[in-house]
Design a protein around this motif. Structure first.
Motif, mmCIF file in Angstrom:
data_model
loop_
_atom_site.group_PDB
_atom_site.id
_atom_site.type_symbol
_atom_site.label_atom_id
_atom_site.label_comp_id
_atom_site.label_asym_id
_atom_site.label_seq_id
_atom_site.Cartn_x
_atom_site.Cartn_y
_atom_site.Cartn_z
ATOM 1 N N ALA A 139 -91.420 80.012 53.107
ATOM 2 C CA ALA A 139 -90.861 80.900 51.814
ATOM 3 C C ALA A 139 -90.239 80.022 51.152
ATOM 4 O O ALA A 139 -90.517 79.715 49.666
ATOM 5 C CB ALA A 139 -89.757 82.024 52.230
ATOM 6 N N ALA A 140 -89.479 78.791 51.633
ATOM 7 C CA ALA A 140 -88.720 77.661 50.606
ATOM 8 C C ALA A 140 -89.710 76.729 50.064
ATOM 9 O O ALA A 140 -89.533 76.477 48.897
ATOM 10 C CB ALA A 140 -87.906 76.958 51.537
ATOM 11 N N VAL A 141 -90.983 76.556 50.838
ATOM 12 C CA VAL A 141 -91.679 75.763 50.303
ATOM 13 C C VAL A 141 -92.674 76.294 49.170
ATOM 14 O O VAL A 141 -92.862 75.748 47.860
ATOM 15 C CB VAL A 141 -92.830 75.308 51.305
ATOM 16 N N LEU A 195 -94.346 74.621 39.581
ATOM 17 C CA LEU A 195 -95.273 73.559 39.448
ATOM 18 C C LEU A 195 -96.508 74.153 38.954
ATOM 19 O O LEU A 195 -97.424 73.600 38.163
ATOM 20 C CB LEU A 195 -95.409 72.728 40.219
ATOM 21 N N LEU A 196 -96.771 75.474 39.290
ATOM 22 C CA LEU A 196 -98.195 76.070 38.963
ATOM 23 C C LEU A 196 -98.188 77.155 38.144
ATOM 24 O O LEU A 196 -99.352 77.627 37.578
ATOM 25 C CB LEU A 196 -98.675 76.754 40.320
ATOM 26 N N ASP A 244 -87.563 72.100 29.371
ATOM 27 C CA ASP A 244 -88.374 72.596 29.949
ATOM 28 C C ASP A 244 -88.146 73.756 30.754
ATOM 29 O O ASP A 244 -86.923 73.633 31.611
ATOM 30 C CB ASP A 244 -88.925 71.525 31.005
ATOM 31 N N GLN A 245 -88.686 74.965 30.905
ATOM 32 C CA GLN A 245 -88.505 75.979 31.668
ATOM 33 C C GLN A 245 -88.509 75.724 33.315
ATOM 34 O O GLN A 245 -87.884 76.372 33.780
ATOM 35 C CB GLN A 245 -89.434 77.215 31.433
ATOM 36 N N SER A 265 -85.832 77.212 36.330
ATOM 37 C CA SER A 265 -86.605 77.782 37.391
ATOM 38 C C SER A 265 -85.881 77.150 38.923
ATOM 39 O O SER A 265 -85.203 77.784 39.814
ATOM 40 C CB SER A 265 -88.115 77.485 37.664
ATOM 41 N N TYR A 266 -85.737 75.840 38.806
ATOM 42 C CA TYR A 266 -85.046 75.258 39.939
ATOM 43 C C TYR A 266 -83.668 75.328 39.977
ATOM 44 O O TYR A 266 -83.326 75.266 41.084
ATOM 45 C CB TYR A 266 -85.536 73.726 39.881
ATOM 46 N N VAL A 267 -82.899 75.395 38.643
ATOM 47 C CA VAL A 267 -81.406 75.810 38.870
ATOM 48 C C VAL A 267 -81.199 77.164 39.487
ATOM 49 O O VAL A 267 -80.314 77.380 40.203
ATOM 50 C CB VAL A 267 -80.759 75.534 37.586
#
Length: 327
Positions: free
Chosen positions: A9-11, A18-19, A147-148, A152-154
């Motif tokens: 799930a983390a991966v 990115l997709l 960049d959006q 997402s990563y935050v």
């Protein structure tokens, strides 16, 4: 959940931004999961009820909006201050509120959200019904985030940190105390558990999670008003927590993802040619209702606890066979 499932799930979560060309659904889902994780901790482990978790999301959004637009605070400082203020407001309102129980507490928390909405609709500092526009983008050391994917990563990092906090909290001595609250407050008090202080701590943690979600959401969608935090959204948080499984660290994430995807399907269905203009809101309300009724009837424990129970029963059935084979 097994370590393999968690790792996969983390991966998947790390690769998804990115997709995707549009990160809106991903960011909103991750921030919603952050709020629901805190709510699941409060409702599931501490055994309390809340229908107004959106109040602390609003506190986080207002911290960013008023801080950056009106007071000129740097965006990063406003982002850091938002969960602190969310936890502080939760502590202040929780001091009298958490003396209530059951549906009285649930309606009391909803009243807090309605009060905040009223203040946002009337006070000039908080938009006075028009809202606050022009929230600057998040910036770190002079680098402006455009960049959006960064949002997402935050959001993912905040969700991962919240899950880690909940994991450690429920397995600590304090966690054993709040689990005792869900069973019987009288029994917990007789065992030396400080009832009100324990409730306040969990409520503050959930308020801090919600405050950060509101703050990052305000940066991502640079506008806040009283309509940004409707009571219906807070009801949705409760449904997501129930669907995922109260009393489970991962229940909030699973419930949020399952219900968010379900609502996306209904939204796509309402946009098909020939559907009436009011089909979208009707299907959304119906979607929440159908899911809640189905899960309360057939999966009352929620997805994660039910799957864990099935796995445990399978192991119990397999144990005698393994013992016979070994002998």
């Amino acid at each position: 959940m097994t370590r393999i499932v968690i790792a996969l799930a983390a991966v998947a979560a790390a690769i998804a931004p990115l997709l995707l060309t549009d990160q809106t659904f991903f960011v909103q889902t991750a921030l919603t999961a952050l709020v629901v994780t805190g709510l699941s901790l409060f409702m599931g482990y501490a055994g309390q009820a809340s229908l107004g978790q959106g109040a602390f999301v609003a506190v986080g959004g207002l911290t960013v909006a008023v801080g950056t637009v009106t007071l000129g605070i740097p965006p990063l400082v406003a982002l850091v201050a938002a969960p602190v203020l969310g936890a502080l407001v939760a502590t202040l309102v929780g001091w009298p509120l958490l003396r209530l129980r059951g549906h009285y507490l649930a309606f009391g928390s909803l009243a807090v959200l309605l009060i905040i909405q009223t203040v946002m609709a009337t006070a000039p500092l908080f938009g006075a019904g028009v809202g606050i526009f022009g929230i600057p983008p998040l910036s770190v050391a002079g680098l402006v985030v455009t960049d959006q994917r960064v949002y997402s990563y935050v959001a993912l990092a905040a969700l991962a940190a919240a899950l880690l906090v909940c994991h450690n909290l429920v397995r600590s001595r304090f966690g054993r105390g709040i689990r005792a609250l869900a069973g019987s407050e009288s029994a917990a008090a007789s065992s030396g558990v400080p009832i009100l202080r324990s409730k306040l701590t969990v409520f503050a943690v959930a308020g801090g999670f919600a405050g950060f979600a509101g703050a990052l959401g305000a940066f991502f969608t640079p506008y806040v008003s009283q309509d940004t935090y409707p009571p219906f959204v807070s009801f949705g948080y409760v449904v997501m927590a129930v669907v995922g499984g109260l009393g489970s660290v991962w229940g909030g994430v699973v419930g949020t993802l399952a219900l968010s995807l379900w609502l996306q399907v209904l939204s796509a269905l309402s946009a098909t040619p020939g559907m009436p203009a009011a089909a979208g809101p009707i299907l959304q309300y119906a979607g929440y209702g159908i899911v809640l009724v189905v899960f309360l009837l057939f999966v009352p424990r929620g997805i994660v606890p039910t799957l864990a129970g099935l796995r445990g029963r399978r192991r119990m059935r397999a144990a005698p066979a393994m013992a016979v084979a070994g002998s």
